[in-house]
Design a protein around this motif. Structure first.
Motif, PDB file in Angstrom:
ATOM      1  N   LEU A 300      12.430 -15.149  -1.266  1.00  0.00           N
ATOM      2  CA  LEU A 300      11.676 -14.562  -2.368  1.00  0.00           C
ATOM      3  C   LEU A 300      10.559 -13.658  -1.852  1.00  0.00           C
ATOM      4  O   LEU A 300      10.348 -12.551  -2.339  1.00  0.00           O
ATOM      5  CB  LEU A 300      11.085 -15.664  -3.248  1.00  0.00           C
ATOM      6  N   GLY A 303      11.842 -10.311  -0.565  1.00  0.00           N
ATOM      7  CA  GLY A 303      12.652  -9.505  -1.468  1.00  0.00           C
ATOM      8  C   GLY A 303      14.135  -9.602  -1.241  1.00  0.00           C
ATOM      9  O   GLY A 303      14.882  -8.679  -1.562  1.00  0.00           O
ATOM     10  N   SER A 305      16.152 -12.166  -2.462  1.00  0.00           N
ATOM     11  CA  SER A 305      16.747 -13.102  -3.416  1.00  0.00           C
ATOM     12  C   SER A 305      17.212 -12.358  -4.661  1.00  0.00           C
ATOM     13  O   SER A 305      16.616 -11.347  -5.048  1.00  0.00           O
ATOM     14  CB  SER A 305      15.718 -14.171  -3.802  1.00  0.00           C
ATOM     15  N   ASN A 308      14.494 -11.834  -7.283  1.00  0.00           N
ATOM     16  CA  ASN A 308      13.463 -10.795  -7.188  1.00  0.00           C
ATOM     17  C   ASN A 308      13.651  -9.750  -8.283  1.00  0.00           C
ATOM     18  O   ASN A 308      14.786  -9.377  -8.605  1.00  0.00           O
ATOM     19  CB  ASN A 308      13.507 -10.104  -5.822  1.00  0.00           C
ATOM     20  N   SER A 309      12.531  -9.280  -8.849  1.00  0.00           N
ATOM     21  CA  SER A 309      12.606  -8.262  -9.896  1.00  0.00           C
ATOM     22  C   SER A 309      11.273  -7.541 -10.007  1.00  0.00           C
ATOM     23  O   SER A 309      10.241  -8.023  -9.528  1.00  0.00           O
ATOM     24  CB  SER A 309      12.966  -8.892 -11.250  1.00  0.00           C
ATOM     25  N   SER A 314       6.721 -10.465  -7.886  1.00  0.00           N
ATOM     26  CA  SER A 314       8.074 -11.001  -8.101  1.00  0.00           C
ATOM     27  C   SER A 314       9.130 -10.190  -7.366  1.00  0.00           C
ATOM     28  O   SER A 314      10.265 -10.636  -7.198  1.00  0.00           O
ATOM     29  CB  SER A 314       8.415 -11.044  -9.598  1.00  0.00           C
ATOM     30  N   ALA A 315       8.775  -8.998  -6.930  1.00  0.00           N
ATOM     31  CA  ALA A 315       9.723  -8.144  -6.203  1.00  0.00           C
ATOM     32  C   ALA A 315       9.828  -8.513  -4.736  1.00  0.00           C
ATOM     33  O   ALA A 315      10.759  -8.085  -4.055  1.00  0.00           O
ATOM     34  CB  ALA A 315       9.309  -6.678  -6.335  1.00  0.00           C
ATOM     35  N   GLY A 316       8.870  -9.302  -4.231  1.00  0.00           N
ATOM     36  CA  GLY A 316       8.805  -9.595  -2.802  1.00  0.00           C
ATOM     37  C   GLY A 316       7.777  -8.698  -2.139  1.00  0.00           C
ATOM     38  O   GLY A 316       7.443  -7.612  -2.629  1.00  0.00           O
TER      39      GLY A 316
END
Length: 335
Positions: A300, A303, A305, A308-309, A314-316
């Motif tokens: 995670l 980035g 996974s 990830n978004s 949340s993107a890494g």
């Protein structure tokens, strides 16, 4: 006919000016930011490097063990640690909390003399809100800073001062709610955990101090940037407490005179995040659970996974660092 031609010329001029103003910085990956000659940095281009392919990086995580980084990169350690002399915390008399670091560094050209660019305008919460709107902030004072009052977190406090006590410092308590699939994955992980264990939060909460760097430290920064010109301004954000996974973070922006163009400036920006190894190692068991395989912290963070978004945390870290630095470059050029 003359009116028509004039209207066409005006429309073309407006379109050209609007297009130029709207054009954002592009990012170009390079092996090391300092290795690119200043003359080769194109307008509205951020040259960016991180350590994922560094010889010191762990092949499984892409992170560098803190001890290896501190030993081999003493200048970076001095300026990019939470404070000079920072060492890995001792949990008890026998055990150290081992850390690993992610480091992104970038450089870009600004079409204004360095002396006319004042980073003091960014030493506020509004700056933090602009570079990442997904994070919400509120101001805090020295009495709110957890390392100032919590003995467990005291290892994150500088030995010679308290966080947020300087009148020139701005401090914030910040919260970022995970996006995309991550909250659902955390909810599932909590259901599968031992009920006696504390639930994993679906948010990152942190405290930080943002402040200008002053002399004599300002004059020492060319040793870090590897650009031998006058530093006119520098700003740092120190993240000194985080509720999970991360031990500390640092954002450092340095403005210097362009070596050959008096009407231009060079900006160098660093983002460093120190991660707790105990969390990375403890939660590797997720890889053995099919439903949680994409929630492994190291994946995670880097980035890698399917969870990830977006372009925030949340993107890494690699995408997060790139997005934040591009936002800073766009902001500096606009102003």
């Amino acid at each position: 006919m003359r009116l028509h031609c004039a209207a066409v010329l005006i429309a073309a001029w407006v379109a050209a000016c609007t297009g130029a103003a709207a054009q954002k910085f592009q990012l170009e990956d390079v092996p090391a930011a300092a290795s690119v000659p200043i003359a080769q940095i194109k307008p509205r281009t951020v040259i960016f490097a991180d350590q994922r392919n560094d010889k010191l990086a762990d092949s499984s995580s892409g992170l560098i063990p803190f001890e290896d980084w501190a030993r081999s990169r003493p200048v970076q350690r001095r300026f990019l640690s939470l404070f000079p002399g920072f060492v890995e915390p001792t949990l008890n008399q026998q055990t150290k909390l081992k850390l690993s670091v992610y480091l992104g560094e970038a450089r870009f050209r600004l079409p204004r003399p360095a002396a006319t660019l004042d980073l003091s305008r960014y030493a506020n919460i509004a700056f933090l809100e602009q570079i990442d709107p997904a994070v919400k902030h509120r101001p805090i004072v020295a009495g709110d800073a957890i390392p100032n009052k919590d003995g467990v977190a005291a290892h994150n406090r500088p030995p010679d001062r308290r966080w947020c006590a300087d009148a020139k410092a701005i401090c914030a308590q910040s919260r970022y709610m995970f996006e995309g699939k991550i909250p659902a994955g955390i909810q599932l992980a909590n259901k599968l955990r031992d009920e006696s264990k504390k639930p994993i939060p679906d948010f990152i909460e942190f405290q930080s101090e943002i402040m200008l760097i002053t002399q004599p430290h300002l004059a020492e920064l060319p040793g870090l940037t590897e650009l031998d010109t006058t530093v006119t301004s520098a700003l740092e954000q120190n993240i000194f407490w985080v509720n999970q996974v991360i031990q500390f973070g640092k954002l450092l922006a340095v403005l210097q005179r362009h070596p050959t163009e008096p009407e231009a400036a060079i900006a160098t920006v660093y983002i460093l995040v120190a991660v707790r190894n105990d969390v990375l190692n403890k939660q590797r068991e997720y890889s053995n659970t099919p439903m949680l395989r994409n929630l492994v912290p190291a994946q995670l963070l880097m980035g890698k996974s399917s969870f990830n978004s977006g372009d925030s945390l949340s993107a890494g870290l690699p995408k997060y660092a790139r997005s934040r630095i591009k936002a800073i470059a766009d902001m500096m050029e606009r102003e």
